[in-house]
Write an enzyme that holds these catalytic residues in place. Structure first.
Site, PDB file in Angstrom:
ATOM      1  N   ASP A 157      -8.760  -7.984  -1.747  1.00  0.00           N
ATOM      2  CA  ASP A 157      -9.728  -7.887  -0.649  1.00  0.00           C
ATOM      3  C   ASP A 157      -9.244  -8.498   0.662  1.00  0.00           C
ATOM      4  O   ASP A 157      -8.648  -9.565   0.685  1.00  0.00           O
ATOM      5  CB  ASP A 157     -11.026  -8.595  -1.043  1.00  0.00           C
ATOM      6  CG  ASP A 157     -11.793  -7.813  -2.083  1.00  0.00           C
ATOM      7  OD1 ASP A 157     -11.262  -6.802  -2.585  1.00  0.00           O
ATOM      8  OD2 ASP A 157     -12.921  -8.216  -2.402  1.00  0.00           O
ATOM      9  N   TRP A 198      -7.458  -2.024  -6.078  1.00  0.00           N
ATOM     10  CA  TRP A 198      -6.699  -3.135  -5.505  1.00  0.00           C
ATOM     11  C   TRP A 198      -5.182  -2.968  -5.631  1.00  0.00           C
ATOM     12  O   TRP A 198      -4.445  -3.950  -5.818  1.00  0.00           O
ATOM     13  CB  TRP A 198      -7.118  -4.458  -6.154  1.00  0.00           C
ATOM     14  CG  TRP A 198      -8.580  -4.612  -6.376  1.00  0.00           C
ATOM     15  CD1 TRP A 198      -9.559  -4.364  -5.467  1.00  0.00           C
ATOM     16  CD2 TRP A 198      -9.238  -5.041  -7.576  1.00  0.00           C
ATOM     17  NE1 TRP A 198     -10.790  -4.625  -6.024  1.00  0.00           N
ATOM     18  CE2 TRP A 198     -10.619  -5.037  -7.318  1.00  0.00           C
ATOM     19  CE3 TRP A 198      -8.798  -5.434  -8.844  1.00  0.00           C
ATOM     20  CZ2 TRP A 198     -11.562  -5.407  -8.272  1.00  0.00           C
ATOM     21  CZ3 TRP A 198      -9.734  -5.805  -9.801  1.00  0.00           C
ATOM     22  CH2 TRP A 198     -11.089  -5.788  -9.509  1.00  0.00           C
ATOM     23  N   GLY A 199      -4.694  -1.734  -5.581  1.00  0.00           N
ATOM     24  CA  GLY A 199      -3.250  -1.501  -5.665  1.00  0.00           C
ATOM     25  C   GLY A 199      -2.704  -1.653  -7.072  1.00  0.00           C
ATOM     26  O   GLY A 199      -1.495  -1.549  -7.288  1.00  0.00           O
ATOM     27  N   ASP A 227     -15.004   0.795  -7.735  1.00  0.00           N
ATOM     28  CA  ASP A 227     -14.323  -0.504  -7.863  1.00  0.00           C
ATOM     29  C   ASP A 227     -13.727  -0.676  -9.265  1.00  0.00           C
ATOM     30  O   ASP A 227     -13.799   0.226 -10.107  1.00  0.00           O
ATOM     31  CB  ASP A 227     -15.337  -1.608  -7.525  1.00  0.00           C
ATOM     32  CG  ASP A 227     -14.702  -2.804  -6.840  1.00  0.00           C
ATOM     33  OD1 ASP A 227     -13.502  -3.041  -7.048  1.00  0.00           O
ATOM     34  OD2 ASP A 227     -15.417  -3.513  -6.113  1.00  0.00           O
TER      35      ASP A 227
END
Ligand code: GLA
Length: 679
Positions: free
Chosen positions: A244, A222-223, A188
Site C-alpha cells: 500500500d 500487491w505485486g 483485494d
C-alpha cells in the site's frame, strides 16, 4: 484524522505466503465458461474452478480501460469512514471541480461498504447504516452525473478490514455487483487462505464476464505471484505492483523503485498499478504531490485520486486536472515510461508518446536542489538540430541543442514534453546552477556562492544579468561582475557573491533565489530563476554522544515516526533478544542526517531488524560521510540478530544514516541500536 493513520488501515494484517508451486491454473479459461466440466481444486475447504477450454477470461475485446482508468477511491483519505452521502458528494465534487471534464470517470468505494454478515441467501449486503438504500441507489446517482461506480471485495474469506469477501462466492457476488450497476471492481488479497493467486483472480474474472455488464477488473494482490506476468491473460485491466501507498514521500519513492522492469507488461486494456494517488493528502507537500503525479503519468498508471475532492486547494485541483500532463498519462500508444538514468538521488524517467515526442520527468529525491540532465540521443527521439522542451507545469518552452536539463528543488520533479524543433522558435535552454564553498553556515559566517549560467541552445545569448536574493537579515555583495555581454552556445558564465548569515539565526534551511535575464535572437528578452539554499545546522555534538539525544538536520521515514530510544512500533529497541536502552527506531526507507562539524572520529551502532516483527522485514543499513558510502550491511532480516558497526568518521561534516528497502517493504522495523558518535 486517526482513520487516516496507516496503522488503522490494516497495514500489518497477515499476508499469507502463497506458493506458486501449488498453482494448477495454467490452462486457459473460457469467456463465459461455467463450472460444469471444469476441474475443481479444493484448498482449505474452498473450491475453485480451474477452466479447461481455450479462450481467456474477461477479455477486453470490449475496449475497457483502453487508457489508464481515471477516477477516485475512498481508501487513501477516508479508510472505513464512508457512507452513501460521502460518495454522492464526491461525485458532485468530481463534476464541479472540473475533474469529470478532465477525464475522471470512476467513483470507487473501497473496503467497509458491506454489512458484517451475508444475508440469508448468502448474498453480500451493504452496511445498513452506511448505505441504507443500497449500493444500487448510489450507482443510480453516480450514473446520472455521467460517472461510473466502483466497488471492492477480496479474493479471500474476508476483506482486509475483516468483513465478508468473495472467495468461494465469486459467481454470486459478481451477479450482485452487476445487478447494482457496478462498473469497476477492485479485488483485494486479504484472508486468501494460502491459495495461489492466479486461480482466485481468474475465478472472479470469469464470474464478472458472465454478468453481461462491462466491469473494469482491478487485481489488488500487491505485486505478489508475479501478477504482472499473467494479470492481462486472466482478464485483469490493472494489477497492483506493490504493497500500500501512504501519503509519505519515502514510501512513494519506494513504490517507484519497484516499477523498474514492469513496463513491458502494460498495454491498452491492461496496466501496472503502482497504487492510488496521494496527491493533496496531508503528508505530502504540494511539490511532492506534483512530482508524484508527474511520475504516475509517465508510468501510465491508473489515476485514482485519493484525496477529499470536496475540500481541495486550487493548487491541488490544478495538479489533478492539468490537461497537458493528463495527455501524457492517457497517450493512446499506451507505452509505459521507464527509468533512463539514475545517479543516486537524481533520476530521469521517460515515456515515448504516440506522435514521436517524449515525456521526460527529471526527479530530485535529494534534500537539496540539484541540476538533472539527459541528452536527447538517450531518448526515443528523431534526430534534429534542436529540441523544444515544453515544461508541462510551467507552460514554458525553450530550445536546446541536445541537453535536456533542469535545476530541480528537493523532492521535486520537472516534467517536459520534448519534440524536435528549430533553434530560434523558443529561448535557448539555459541552466542556472548554484554552488557554495560551505554546505553549512553558522551564525555570522560568510560563504562564497557562485552562480553559473550555461547556454544549452544553438544560438548566442546576449546581455546576461545575474542576481541573487537572500532572506531578510542576510547580506549579499557581488565579488565579480553580474553582467555578461555574450554567451555563445555550449558556454557558461559565472558571478560570485559573498553571503553572510545574520549574527543570530535559527538552525534551518534558508532559500536563495538566483535569477538571470538575457536577450536572444533579435531583441527577445527572457528571465529564468532557480532556487538554492544554505543550511544553518543544529549545534554539533561535543564529546561522545548518543545520536538519539542529538538533533538531526533532517529525517525521513517510510512508515510511522522515528523512535527515539524505542522502535518504530513504540517498543523497547530489541534485536536478537538483546534490549537496548538507547538508539533510533526507523522503518525503510529512511534517511537521517546529522551535522558533526568534522569533530567526531568514530560512529558505532548495533543494527538489525527489531524483534517485534519476528522473522519478517528485510533491509540494508548504510552509513555515509559527506555523501560517500562509508559502510553498508548485507541484507538483514527479522530474527537474524544484530551487526556491529564501527566506522571511521574523522573529518566528516555530515553523517547520513540510511535504511533501504530490500524485497517487500512490509515490517521493515530497522533499529540503529546504541548509535553513538565518539570523539
Ligand atoms: C488493502 C489494499 C488497500 C485497501 C485496503 C482496504 O490494504 O491494498 O488498497 O483496499 O486493503 O482494507
Amino acid at each position: 484524522m486517526s482513520e487516516h493513520d496507516p496503522m488503522n488501515k490494516g497495514r500489518e494484517y497477515s499476508l499469507s505466503n502463497d506458493s506458486q508451486s501449488t498453482d494448477n491454473s495454467l490452462l486457459p479459461v473460457t469467456r463465459r465458461s461455467v463450472l460444469q466440466g471444469a476441474g475443481v481444486i479444493g484448498i482449505g475447504g474452498i473450491s475453485l474452478a480451474a477452466g479447461v477450454d481455450s479462450v481467456e477470461a474477461h477479455e477486453t475485446d470490449d475496449h475497457l480501460a483502453e487508457t489508464p482508468p481515471m477516477g477516485w477511491n475512498s481508501w487513501n483519505y477516508f479508510a472505513c469512514d464512508i457512507n452513501a452521502e460521502l460518495i454522492k458528494e464526491i461525485a458532485d465534487a468530481m463534476v464541479e471541480s472540473g475533474m469529470k471534464d478532465a477525464g475522471y470517470e470512476y467513483v470507487n468505494i473501497d473496503d467497509c461498504w458491506m454489512a458484517p454478515t451475508r444475508d440469508e441467501n448468502g448474498n453480500l449486503q451493504p452496511h445498513p447504516e452506511r448505505f441504507p438504500n443500497g449500493i444500487d441507489a448510489v450507482a443510480d446517482y453516480v450514473h446520472e452525473k455521467g460517472l461510473k461506480l466502483g466497488i471492492y471485495s477480496s479474493a479471500g474469506t474476508k476483506t482486509c478490514q475483516g468483513l465478508p469477501a468473495s472467495l468461494g462466492h465469486e459467481w454470486n457476488d459478481a451477479k450482485s455487483f452487476a445487478e447494482w450497476g457496478v462498473d469497476y471492481l477492485k479485488y483485494d488479497n486479504c484472508y486468501n487462505q494460502g491459495i495461489p493467486g492466479k486461480p482466485r483472480y481468474r475465478e472472479m474474472s470469469k464470474a464478472l464476464d458472465a454478468t453481461d455488464r462491462e466491469i473494469v477488473y482491478s487485481l489488488c494482490c500487491w505485486g505478489q505471484y508475479d501478477v504482472a506476468t499473467w494479470g492481462a491473460d486472466i482478464g485483469g485491466n490493472l494489477w497492483r505492483t506493490t504493497g500500500d501507498i501512504t501519503d509519505n514521500w519515502s514510501r512513494i519513492m519506494d513504490i517507484l523503485d519497484q516499477q523498474v522492469g514492469l513496463a513491458k507488461y502494460a498495454k491498452p486494456g491492461h496496466w501496472n498499478d503502482p497504487d492510488m494517488l496521494e496527491v493533496g493528502n496531508p503528508g505530502l507537500s504540494t511539490r511532492e504531490s506534483r512530482a508524484h503525479f508527474s511520475l504516475w503519468c509517465v508510468l501510465s498508471a491508473p489515476l485514482l485520486a485519493g484525496n477529499d475532492l470536496r475540500d481541495m486547494s486550487e493548487e491541488i485541483r490544478e495538479i489533478l486536472t492539468d490537461e497537458e500532463v493528463l495527455t501524457v498519462n492517457q497517450d493512446w500508444a499506451g507505452s509505459q515510461g521507464t527509468k533512463r538514468k539514475d545517479t543516486g538521488n537524481h533520476e530521469v524517467w521517460a515515456k515515448p508518446l504516440s506522435n514521436g515526442d517524449s515525456a521526460v520527468c527529471l526527479l530530485n529525491r535529494d534534500e537539496t536542489t540539484g541540476t538533472i540532465s539527459i541528452n536527447a540521443d538517450e531518448l526515443d527521439l528523431k534526430n534534429s538540430s534542436a529540441y523544444i522542451l515544453r515544461d508541462l507545469w510551467e507552460k514554458e518552452e525553450t530550445s536546446t541543442a541536445e541537453k535536456i536539463t533542469a535545476t530541480v528543488p528537493p523532492h521535486g520533479a520537472v516534467l517536459y514534453r520534448v519534440r524536435p524543433g528549430t533553434p530560434n522558435e523558443a529561448p535557448p535552454t539555459t541552466a542556472l546552477s548554484f554552488d557554495t564553498d560551505k554546505t553549512f553556515i553558522t551564525e555570522g559566517e560568510t560563504t562564497t556562492v557562485t552562480g553559473t549560467f550555461t547556454n544549452y541552445g544553438r544560438i548566442a545569448i546576449r546581455d546576461v544579468d545575474l542576481s541573487i536574493d537572500a532572506p531578510e537579515g542576510w547580506s549579499v555583495s557581488s565579488k565579480t561582475s553580474p553582467t555578461h555581454s555574450n554567451v555563445p552556445p555550449s558556454k557558461s558564465v559565472e558571478t560570485t557573491w559573498e553571503i553572510t548569515a545574520p549574527s543570530s539565526v535559527e538552525p534551518n534551511q534558508y532559500d536563495l533565489t538566483l535569477s538571470a535575464s538575457f536577450v536572444w535572437s533579435g531583441n527577445n528578452t527572457t528571465s529564468v530563476q532557480s532556487e538554492g539554499s544554505l543550511t544553518v545546522p543544529p549545534e554539533p555534538p561535543t564529546g561522545d554522544t548518543h545520536l538519539s539525544n542529538h538533533q538531526w538536520v533532517s529525517a525521513t521515514i517510510g512508515w510511522g515516526e522515528i523512535g527515539l530510544d524505542e522502535s518504530v512500533g513504540n517498543n523497547p529497541l530489541t534485536i536478537g533478544g538483546t534490549t537496548y536502552e538507547q538508539g533510533i527506531g526507523t522503518h525503510s526507507r529512511s534517511e537521517i542526517r546529522y551535522y558533526l562539524a568534522g569533530n567526531m572520529s568514530q560512529f558505532v551502532a548495533d543494527v538489525g531488524v527489531d524483534d517485534e516483527v519476528g522473522d519478517r522485514g528485510s533491509v540494508r543499513f548504510r552509513v555515509l560521510g559527506d555523501g560517500e558510502v562509508l559502510t553498508e550491511t548485507d541484507v538483514l532480516t527479522g530474527g537474524t540478530g544484530s551487526v556491529h558497526l564501527d566506522v571511521d568518521i574523522s573529518g566528516v561534516e555530515l553523517l547520513t544514516l540510511v535504511v533501504t528497502t530490500e524485497g517487500t517493504d512490509y515490517y521493515d522495523h530497522a533499529d540503529w541500536a546504541a548509535a553513538q558518535v565518539l570523539e
